[in-house]
Design an enzyme around this catalytic site. Sequence first.
Site, short mmCIF file in Angstrom:
data_model
loop_
_atom_site.label_atom_id
_atom_site.label_comp_id
_atom_site.label_asym_id
_atom_site.label_seq_id
_atom_site.Cartn_x
_atom_site.Cartn_y
_atom_site.Cartn_z
N GLN A 232 31.18 -26.06 40.37
CA GLN A 232 31.32 -26.51 39.01
C GLN A 232 32.61 -27.68 38.84
O GLN A 232 32.37 -28.45 38.15
CB GLN A 232 31.61 -25.15 38.02
CG GLN A 232 31.02 -25.41 36.86
CD GLN A 232 29.58 -25.69 36.74
OE1 GLN A 232 28.78 -25.24 37.62
NE2 GLN A 232 28.88 -26.28 35.73
N HIS B 85 32.06 -31.46 39.39
CA HIS B 85 31.23 -32.37 38.27
C HIS B 85 32.38 -33.32 37.74
O HIS B 85 31.94 -34.54 37.57
CB HIS B 85 30.75 -31.53 37.24
CG HIS B 85 29.54 -31.07 37.22
ND1 HIS B 85 28.32 -31.71 37.20
CD2 HIS B 85 29.21 -29.93 37.78
CE1 HIS B 85 27.06 -31.00 37.66
NE2 HIS B 85 27.75 -29.78 37.69
N HIS C 158 11.41 -24.65 -13.86
CA HIS C 158 10.74 -24.05 -12.63
C HIS C 158 9.62 -23.00 -13.12
O HIS C 158 8.51 -23.06 -12.51
CB HIS C 158 11.66 -23.32 -11.82
CG HIS C 158 12.67 -24.42 -10.81
ND1 HIS C 158 13.34 -25.35 -11.50
CD2 HIS C 158 12.46 -24.20 -9.39
CE1 HIS C 158 13.94 -25.83 -10.34
NE2 HIS C 158 13.60 -25.36 -9.29
N GLU D 152 29.03 -21.87 29.16
CA GLU D 152 27.79 -22.45 29.39
C GLU D 152 26.97 -21.84 30.56
O GLU D 152 25.93 -21.53 30.35
CB GLU D 152 28.16 -24.05 29.82
CG GLU D 152 27.05 -25.07 30.26
CD GLU D 152 27.27 -26.02 30.67
OE1 GLU D 152 26.65 -27.13 31.02
OE2 GLU D 152 28.59 -26.26 31.62
N HIS D 153 27.75 -21.46 31.69
CA HIS D 153 27.06 -20.48 32.80
C HIS D 153 27.86 -19.67 33.25
O HIS D 153 29.15 -19.62 33.36
CB HIS D 153 27.07 -21.69 34.17
CG HIS D 153 26.49 -23.04 33.79
ND1 HIS D 153 27.36 -24.12 33.80
CD2 HIS D 153 25.27 -23.43 34.05
CE1 HIS D 153 26.62 -25.20 33.74
NE2 HIS D 153 25.23 -24.88 33.94
N ASP E 299 20.81 -25.09 38.12
CA ASP E 299 20.77 -26.43 38.11
C ASP E 299 19.54 -27.26 38.58
O ASP E 299 19.38 -28.34 38.08
CB ASP E 299 22.03 -27.11 38.79
CG ASP E 299 23.39 -26.67 38.28
OD1 ASP E 299 23.54 -26.62 37.20
OD2 ASP E 299 24.69 -26.77 39.00
#
Length: 438
Positions: free
Chosen positions: A266, A269, A428, A335-336, A369
């Site tokens: 990770q 990245h 209404h 996220e993961h 991924d």
Amino acid sequence: MLNRIDLRGRVPSAAELRAALPRAEVDVDAVLHHVRPIVEDVRDRGVEAVLEHTERFDHVRPAAVRVPAAELERALVELDPAVRAALEESVARARRVHADQRRTDTTTQVVPGGTVTERWVPVARVGLYAPGGLAVYPSTVVMNVVPAQIAGVGSLVVCSPPQAEFGGLPHPTILAAAALLGVTEVWSAGGPMAIALLAYGGTDTDGSPLEPVDVVTGPGNIYMTAAKRLLRGLIGIDSEAGPTEIAILADETADPVHVAADLVSQAEHDTLAASVLVTTSVELADAVDVELERQVGATKHSERVRTALRGRQSGTVLVSSVDEGLRVVDVYAAEHLEVQTASAREVAARVRAAGAVFVGAHSPVSLGDYCAGSNHVLPTGGCARHSSGLSVQTFLRGIHVVDYSEEALREVAPHVVALANAEDLPAHGQAVTARFGG
């Protein structure tokens, strides 16, 4: 190697945990004043502004925004056969998973003569962004295009930054992935310029129209995120994505080699990527640090990885029990999230906040991924507490269709009038009673 936070023997509140846990600091507001003039320039001057800013930032000026069909075909023909086979497998698995997400219309009979139907209607046109900065992401093309196609979106455009190395075209692997998926429209544009052009549309250098889109999805850097924020409303967006992140909930049964490898993958990245280990075992934490020293030195992007792992967004969190670990990861909302514990499947079933959960020793994030079939466009920065990842639903709109007969309306009219009067909106109620002679 990783900074440590020791929570053993303590039960911090959710607010205290949010403040204490590692997290990348990303201030989108801080770059809005840089991005706003670019977005407004593209709004006012269209493609010419896109090309000028592209030349300024990417040091290349494409001949046109739209990539010629011949270039898409050539990229697919010249694609490495092993990469093509891998992409084909990724597409097949993603289609299998996402096909089960497609909703069907439902009609509810509320009363005799009164129905409400929920219709699921695909967005007319979407723009799908594939980054091209530190890495090239053909997998992101798959993850964005497949759910849009299954939702029934009629018009797709893939957008990716031009590369000087390839004459102002996006990376050929991006083009090949688009061609493999049957996408015929690809734009050579990146960053805020791309998001603005997708939102406003324009006219290409050959005079052909570049039609605006209704929704933009796909990851990008902070400047692209700022553009999404500025244009949200004019276009729909998937999320304001921040730096990527992994959290691993592990106990003494986890293999430190596996844990370290996943943290490194990770961190590869971006220097802002977050790698967080939450564990009940000091021995595992120590072993993971040793493994990280070994693995980081051997990996290709070692400096990038080392910077990410030593940043304040990464670290090890020591907890007293797996139950406490679950509480921490739910507040962190990664996220993961990998669960590498005894009875991993049962522990994973108790997770309440994560973009995606990866269960046990043989379900690493890298699988997700590329080839798990799941989607890798996921909420970051704790947004998994309230948001989901990209799916078929991202590209669908639920529309309620109300169909009442005269008798069904007459029967409920007194209730409508009573509520309208309670809200001091008598017109209404009159809009109903007018149908029955006042």
